[in-house]
Design a protein around this motif. Sequence first.
Motif, PDB file in Angstrom:
ATOM      1  N   ILE A  95      11.718 -25.828 -42.559  1.00 45.96           N
ATOM      2  CA  ILE A  95      13.061 -26.150 -43.029  1.00 45.96           C
ATOM      3  C   ILE A  95      12.877 -27.030 -44.257  1.00 45.96           C
ATOM      4  N   ILE A  96      13.518 -26.642 -45.357  1.00 41.49           N
ATOM      5  CA  ILE A  96      13.492 -27.421 -46.597  1.00 41.49           C
ATOM      6  C   ILE A  96      14.771 -28.247 -46.649  1.00 41.49           C
ATOM      7  N   ARG A  97      14.631 -29.529 -46.972  1.00 36.30           N
ATOM      8  CA  ARG A  97      15.790 -30.409 -47.133  1.00 36.30           C
ATOM      9  C   ARG A  97      15.627 -31.196 -48.426  1.00 36.30           C
ATOM     10  N   GLY A  98      16.758 -31.508 -49.038  1.00 32.36           N
ATOM     11  CA  GLY A  98      16.720 -32.355 -50.219  1.00 32.36           C
ATOM     12  C   GLY A  98      18.089 -32.459 -50.858  1.00 32.36           C
ATOM     13  N   THR A  99      18.175 -33.352 -51.833  1.00 36.33           N
ATOM     14  CA  THR A  99      19.412 -33.566 -52.583  1.00 36.33           C
ATOM     15  C   THR A  99      19.190 -33.112 -54.013  1.00 36.33           C
ATOM     16  N   HIS A 100      20.098 -32.283 -54.496  1.00 34.92           N
ATOM     17  CA  HIS A 100      19.978 -31.713 -55.845  1.00 34.92           C
ATOM     18  C   HIS A 100      20.364 -32.776 -56.875  1.00 34.92           C
ATOM     19  N   ARG A 101      19.356 -33.470 -57.394  1.00 40.70           N
ATOM     20  CA  ARG A 101      19.589 -34.582 -58.319  1.00 40.70           C
ATOM     21  C   ARG A 101      19.070 -34.309 -59.732  1.00 40.70           C
ATOM     22  N   PRO A 108      22.890 -27.819 -63.615  1.00 43.02           N
ATOM     23  CA  PRO A 108      22.778 -29.275 -63.636  1.00 43.02           C
ATOM     24  C   PRO A 108      22.889 -29.842 -62.220  1.00 43.02           C
ATOM     25  N   ALA A 109      22.407 -31.049 -62.053  1.00 36.29           N
ATOM     26  CA  ALA A 109      22.427 -31.697 -60.742  1.00 36.29           C
ATOM     27  C   ALA A 109      23.844 -31.697 -60.166  1.00 36.29           C
ATOM     28  N   THR A 110      23.933 -31.323 -58.889  1.00 33.34           N
ATOM     29  CA  THR A 110      25.232 -31.307 -58.209  1.00 33.34           C
ATOM     30  C   THR A 110      25.396 -32.485 -57.262  1.00 33.34           C
ATOM     31  N   GLY A 111      24.293 -33.123 -56.908  1.00 32.43           N
ATOM     32  CA  GLY A 111      24.344 -34.207 -55.928  1.00 32.43           C
ATOM     33  C   GLY A 111      24.501 -33.702 -54.501  1.00 32.43           C
ATOM     34  N   ARG A 112      24.490 -32.406 -54.307  1.00 36.56           N
ATOM     35  CA  ARG A 112      24.676 -31.827 -52.971  1.00 36.56           C
ATOM     36  C   ARG A 112      23.353 -31.729 -52.220  1.00 36.56           C
ATOM     37  N   ARG A 113      23.464 -31.803 -50.901  1.00 35.45           N
ATOM     38  CA  ARG A 113      22.300 -31.635 -50.026  1.00 35.45           C
ATOM     39  C   ARG A 113      22.063 -30.155 -49.761  1.00 35.45           C
ATOM     40  N   VAL A 114      20.810 -29.789 -49.666  1.00 39.02           N
ATOM     41  CA  VAL A 114      20.451 -28.446 -49.239  1.00 39.02           C
ATOM     42  C   VAL A 114      19.573 -28.554 -47.996  1.00 39.02           C
ATOM     43  N   GLU A 115      19.697 -27.561 -47.153  1.00 38.63           N
ATOM     44  CA  GLU A 115      18.858 -27.445 -45.955  1.00 38.63           C
ATOM     45  C   GLU A 115      18.806 -25.965 -45.624  1.00 38.63           C
ATOM     46  N   PHE A 116      17.602 -25.384 -45.696  1.00 42.16           N
ATOM     47  CA  PHE A 116      17.485 -23.949 -45.494  1.00 42.16           C
ATOM     48  C   PHE A 116      16.096 -23.591 -44.970  1.00 42.16           C
ATOM     49  N   ARG A 134       3.022 -18.159 -51.392  1.00 39.46           N
ATOM     50  CA  ARG A 134       4.137 -17.235 -51.643  1.00 39.46           C
ATOM     51  C   ARG A 134       5.268 -17.641 -50.706  1.00 39.46           C
ATOM     52  N   ILE A 135       6.455 -17.882 -51.280  1.00 37.00           N
ATOM     53  CA  ILE A 135       7.572 -18.339 -50.453  1.00 37.00           C
ATOM     54  C   ILE A 135       8.707 -17.318 -50.454  1.00 37.00           C
ATOM     55  N   TYR A 136       9.338 -17.227 -49.277  1.00 39.08           N
ATOM     56  CA  TYR A 136      10.480 -16.343 -49.064  1.00 39.08           C
ATOM     57  C   TYR A 136      11.609 -17.166 -48.456  1.00 39.08           C
ATOM     58  N   TYR A 137      12.806 -17.030 -49.014  1.00 41.49           N
ATOM     59  CA  TYR A 137      13.992 -17.699 -48.480  1.00 41.49           C
ATOM     60  C   TYR A 137      15.216 -16.981 -49.038  1.00 41.49           C
ATOM     61  N   ASP A 138      16.366 -17.307 -48.495  1.00 46.91           N
ATOM     62  CA  ASP A 138      17.617 -16.690 -48.939  1.00 46.91           C
ATOM     63  C   ASP A 138      18.224 -17.551 -50.036  1.00 46.91           C
ATOM     64  N   VAL A 142      20.996 -21.161 -50.549  1.00 44.09           N
ATOM     65  CA  VAL A 142      20.777 -22.339 -51.402  1.00 44.09           C
ATOM     66  C   VAL A 142      21.916 -22.477 -52.416  1.00 44.09           C
ATOM     67  N   LEU A 143      22.260 -21.382 -53.069  1.00 51.24           N
ATOM     68  CA  LEU A 143      23.322 -21.432 -54.087  1.00 51.24           C
ATOM     69  C   LEU A 143      24.680 -21.764 -53.463  1.00 51.24           C
ATOM     70  N   ARG A 144      24.925 -21.278 -52.252  1.00 53.20           N
ATOM     71  CA  ARG A 144      26.173 -21.629 -51.559  1.00 53.20           C
ATOM     72  C   ARG A 144      26.216 -23.132 -51.267  1.00 53.20           C
ATOM     73  N   GLN A 145      25.103 -23.671 -50.788  1.00 47.84           N
ATOM     74  CA  GLN A 145      25.055 -25.099 -50.496  1.00 47.84           C
ATOM     75  C   GLN A 145      25.201 -25.950 -51.754  1.00 47.84           C
ATOM     76  N   LEU A 146      24.791 -25.403 -52.891  1.00 46.46           N
ATOM     77  CA  LEU A 146      24.949 -26.123 -54.157  1.00 46.46           C
ATOM     78  C   LEU A 146      26.336 -25.931 -54.765  1.00 46.46           C
ATOM     79  N   GLY A 147      27.148 -25.083 -54.147  1.00 43.77           N
ATOM     80  CA  GLY A 147      28.528 -24.901 -54.585  1.00 43.77           C
ATOM     81  C   GLY A 147      28.729 -23.883 -55.686  1.00 43.77           C
TER      82      GLY A 147
END
Length: 179
Positions: A95-101, A108-116, A134-138, A142-147
Amino acid sequence: MATPPVPRDGIEDRRSARMAIVEEHVRLENAHDLEGLLRTFGTTARYDDEAWGEHYDGGSGVRQFYEQIMKALPDLEIDVRRRHVADDAILLEVIIRGTHRGQWRGLPATGRRVEFPLCGVYTFDDADRLAGERIYYDRGTVLRQLGVFHEPQTMVGRIGILAAHPVTLAKAIGRKLLG
């Protein structure tokens, strides 16, 4: 009488050494130690972000990937959920977590949290250093969580589709009326 199993000590030792490299790699990612995590790669370093179809070759390419992600998510956290070990690769479910800063992929930075959830595939060179990750994710998640992405079934999603895809919608409606 059963045949005794083939000794797997050498294979198991190699698997253990490779798992230790991957565990160290993830520990250094979580510590945001760029130089340390780059040292877990061998001379044939490669990073593949399959969600975006982007590939980074060599140490400088891998460095570029990590510099971007560490600036975008300065509080990046990787939570390992499952480990799968094969003779030629190690797979991690995380699970990846972080804040888009910081800027990421032109956003540009949204300040939103992501978790995927993410699946990482680690391959190795002859010296049992990382040859590639090699990484795979949806990326839609991520883009939905960033708005910046909205499901087409929602009102905002429908408005976005109308604004961005009028020709596509006109063709679909035409096919439905004529079909």
